[in-house]
Design an enzyme around this catalytic site. Structure first.
Site, PDB file in Angstrom:
ATOM      1  N   GLY A  69      93.923  43.314  60.247  1.00 44.04           N
ATOM      2  CA  GLY A  69      93.365  43.282  61.559  1.00 44.04           C
ATOM      3  C   GLY A  69      93.678  41.920  62.435  1.00 44.04           C
ATOM      4  N   THR A  70      93.380  40.926  61.702  1.00 46.98           N
ATOM      5  CA  THR A  70      93.457  39.697  62.455  1.00 46.98           C
ATOM      6  C   THR A  70      94.795  39.468  62.861  1.00 46.98           C
ATOM      7  OG1 THR A  70      91.390  38.737  61.197  1.00 46.98           O
ATOM      8  CG2 THR A  70      93.035  37.146  62.093  1.00 46.98           C
ATOM      9  N   ASN A 149      81.717  46.013  64.855  1.00 48.11           N
ATOM     10  CA  ASN A 149      81.434  45.915  63.645  1.00 48.11           C
ATOM     11  C   ASN A 149      79.897  45.726  63.048  1.00 48.11           C
ATOM     12  OD1 ASN A 149      82.467  43.561  64.925  1.00 48.11           O
ATOM     13  ND2 ASN A 149      82.005  42.418  63.336  1.00 48.11           N
ATOM     14  N   GLN A 177      87.238  49.087  62.832  1.00 44.56           N
ATOM     15  CA  GLN A 177      86.162  49.650  62.414  1.00 44.56           C
ATOM     16  C   GLN A 177      86.076  51.028  62.570  1.00 44.56           C
ATOM     17  OE1 GLN A 177      83.852  48.632  60.123  1.00 44.56           O
ATOM     18  NE2 GLN A 177      84.186  46.407  60.244  1.00 44.56           N
ATOM     19  N   SER A 197      93.047  47.696  59.836  1.00 48.10           N
ATOM     20  CA  SER A 197      93.145  47.214  58.723  1.00 48.10           C
ATOM     21  C   SER A 197      92.522  47.796  57.399  1.00 48.10           C
ATOM     22  CB  SER A 197      91.901  45.713  58.572  1.00 48.10           C
ATOM     23  OG  SER A 197      91.826  45.269  57.489  1.00 48.10           O
ATOM     24  N   GLY A 198      93.423  47.715  56.313  1.00 53.60           N
ATOM     25  CA  GLY A 198      93.199  48.562  55.279  1.00 53.60           C
ATOM     26  C   GLY A 198      91.881  48.433  54.470  1.00 53.60           C
ATOM     27  N   HIS A 199      91.382  47.296  54.393  1.00 48.21           N
ATOM     28  CA  HIS A 199      90.199  47.064  53.529  1.00 48.21           C
ATOM     29  C   HIS A 199      89.110  47.819  54.001  1.00 48.21           C
ATOM     30  CE1 HIS A 199      88.312  43.339  54.960  1.00 48.21           C
ATOM     31  NE2 HIS A 199      89.291  43.107  55.825  1.00 48.21           N
ATOM     32  N   THR A 235     109.564  40.308  53.652  1.00 50.99           N
ATOM     33  CA  THR A 235     109.648  41.595  52.768  1.00 50.99           C
ATOM     34  C   THR A 235     108.313  42.289  52.635  1.00 50.99           C
ATOM     35  OG1 THR A 235     111.151  40.166  51.579  1.00 50.99           O
ATOM     36  CG2 THR A 235     110.348  42.067  50.363  1.00 50.99           C
ATOM     37  N   CYS A 324      75.372  33.425  58.865  1.00 51.74           N
ATOM     38  CA  CYS A 324      75.076  32.155  58.429  1.00 51.74           C
ATOM     39  C   CYS A 324      76.002  31.139  58.067  1.00 51.74           C
ATOM     40  CB  CYS A 324      74.030  32.353  57.226  1.00 51.74           C
ATOM     41  SG  CYS A 324      72.806  33.511  57.345  1.00 51.74           S
TER      42      CYS A 324
HETATM   43  N1  PLP Z   1      88.068  43.462  63.707  1.00 55.23           N
HETATM   44  C1  PLP Z   1      86.994  43.779  63.358  1.00 55.23           C
HETATM   45  C2  PLP Z   1      86.292  44.558  64.278  1.00 55.23           C
HETATM   46  C3  PLP Z   1      86.672  43.785  62.053  1.00 55.23           C
HETATM   47  O1  PLP Z   1      85.494  44.114  61.582  1.00 55.23           O
HETATM   48  C4  PLP Z   1      87.519  42.825  61.250  1.00 55.23           C
HETATM   49  C5  PLP Z   1      87.105  42.499  59.774  1.00 55.23           C
HETATM   50  O2  PLP Z   1      85.795  41.924  59.750  1.00 55.23           O
HETATM   51  C6  PLP Z   1      88.740  42.364  61.829  1.00 55.23           C
HETATM   52  C7  PLP Z   1      89.105  42.581  63.040  1.00 55.23           C
HETATM   53  C8  PLP Z   1      89.577  41.404  61.103  1.00 55.23           C
HETATM   54  O3  PLP Z   1      90.196  42.413  60.038  1.00 55.23           O
HETATM   55  P1  PLP Z   1      91.039  41.427  58.716  1.00 55.23           P
HETATM   56  O4  PLP Z   1      89.838  41.242  57.954  1.00 55.23           O
HETATM   57  O5  PLP Z   1      92.065  42.763  58.362  1.00 55.23           O
HETATM   58  O6  PLP Z   1      91.758  40.667  59.201  1.00 55.23           O
END
Ligand code: PLP
Length: 390
Positions: A69-70, A149, A177, A197-199, A235, A324
């Protein structure tokens, strides 16, 4: 352990792990290689791209794999800033993830301007204020999340897109999310860019995707060998991309086979159990426009950090509504942007669910939370009771 922190990360699904392992053990060739054995790897990449496209109702050619995502978010901001320098404004909201907030700072440092659209007390974008913020001839990009999130609040992306496009602005949505948890359709809601984002949906960490509408120009953040159609060199992380594809397919099915409804019911029963035991608990976020997987609850008079310690000891994983950092507790910027004070934020816990949770464990969790809250109230009552000298 009962895991109710799936907005932080999800457990990789068994079918995801099973699908990706052969691409570490047998089919590990470089997908760009010319020989026959690399073909299976290329086909797997194409299959995964197809699965991601289906999740969004997009074309496979509109999907670019990234590290998450980032990266996707940063890539969009950098591209729009580079390609539309004559339009200085970026519109975001105060409830965005730090990936958007920090990237917006760089937009500002490069001479652009960043405007924050207001959100209501329920956490949704104030559309009247958005109309005011997206001035034609000034705004390059509106970058607003599809779902939050911390609270799970779902923004009115269709209206946001219409307002932004009418003013000549492009639209990016952080759907990290939302992806897989609610239906997303880029035909019905024609955003220009979408990050995921996959995770957050049972694929591994460090893999994600960026949807770029075929009608939209893009300037890559990462240059090199020209992989991903030149949009993201390097790659490809084939095993994780395969896992991402399988996870996307499972999530797509879960939206129609009753699984997503089961998760929503589980979340609702969990909240009902807690609220019937303690009616002073407050739910955060618009009750009608909320992810089915998220519950942000405020326990008035209690410290979320103390609750977390008790719950952790009892084997329940969840998180606080405030982050925190070392010794100091910063109030949640999301709840703050919604107009809540630091006290409210410091008493807020986030519980987030997935299809790998069961009804029984979420009911057990509700019992553990009720017990922990009662214990802390008892301790607080003891410490404020009459002082006895013996
Ligand atoms: N955007 C939102 C709303 C998220 O909750 C997160 C992850 O916590 C991210 C972006 C970032 O994604 P990634 O962890 O895949 O970089």
């Amino acid at each position: 352990m009962i895991y109710l922190d799936s907005n932080a990360t999800t457990q990789p699904a068994p079918e995801v792990v099973a699908a990706l392992l052969p691409f570490l053990q047998e089919d590990w060739q470089n997908p760009s290689s010319a020989y026959l054995s690399a073909r299976r790897v290329r086909d797997a990449l194409a299959q995964a791209r197809h699965s991601l496209a289906r999740l969004l109702n997009a074309q496979p050619s509109e999907i670019t794999f990234t590290s998450g995502g980032t990266e996707s978010i940063n890539a969009v901001h950098a591209s729009v800033r580079a390609l539309r320098p004559q339009l200085p404004r970026l519109v975001i909201s105060g409830t965005e993830h730090p990936a958007v907030l920090e990237s917006a700072q760089r937009w500002q440092q490069s001479g652009g301007e960043v405007t924050r659209v207001r959100v209501t007390r329920d956490g949704r974008v104030d559309l009247d204020h958005l109309r005011h913020c997206v001035q034609p001839g000034l705004t390059a990009l509106v970058s607003l999340m599809w779902a939050n999130n911390e609270t799970g609040v779902i923004h009115p992306l269709a209206e946001i897109t219409e307002i932004a496009h009418a003013a000549g602005a492009q639209v990016h949505t952080d759907a990290v999310q939302a992806a897989g948890k609610i239906p997303l359709d880029v035909h019905a809601v024609p955003v220009d860019f979408l990050s995921l984002s996959g995770h957050k949906f049972h694929a591994p960490k460090g893999i994600g995707a960026l949807y770029i509408s075929r009608k939209t120009r893009f300037s890559p953040l990462i240059l090199g060998g020209g992989q991903e159609g030149g949009r993201r060199s390097g790659t490809e992380n084939v095993p994780y991309i395969v896992g991402l594809g399988v996870a996307a397919e499972s999530m797509r099915q879960s939206l129609t086979d009753g699984t997503a409804d089961r998760v929503r019911q589980m979340r609702d029963h969990f909240e009902e159990s807690l609220l019937s035991a303690d009616p002073s608990i407050q739910r955060n976020g618009d009750p009608l426009h909320r992810l089915p997987t998220t519950s942000s609850l405020t326990f008035p008079g209690l410290e979320a950090s103390e609750m977390l310690i008790l719950l952790d000891k009892a084997g329940l994983c969840c998180s606080a509504g405030s982050a925190c950092h070392s010794a100091s507790v910063h109030p949640s910027h999301v709840l703050e942007a919604m107009g809540h004070d630091a006290r409210h934020a410091a008493s807020t816990l986030r519980f987030s669910f997935s299809r790998l949770n069961t009804h029984e464990e979420t009911q057990t969790a509700a019992g553990l939370i009720t017990q922990a809250a009662a214990k802390l109230r008892e301790l607080a009552a003891d410490s404020t009771g009459p002082v006895t000298h013996g």
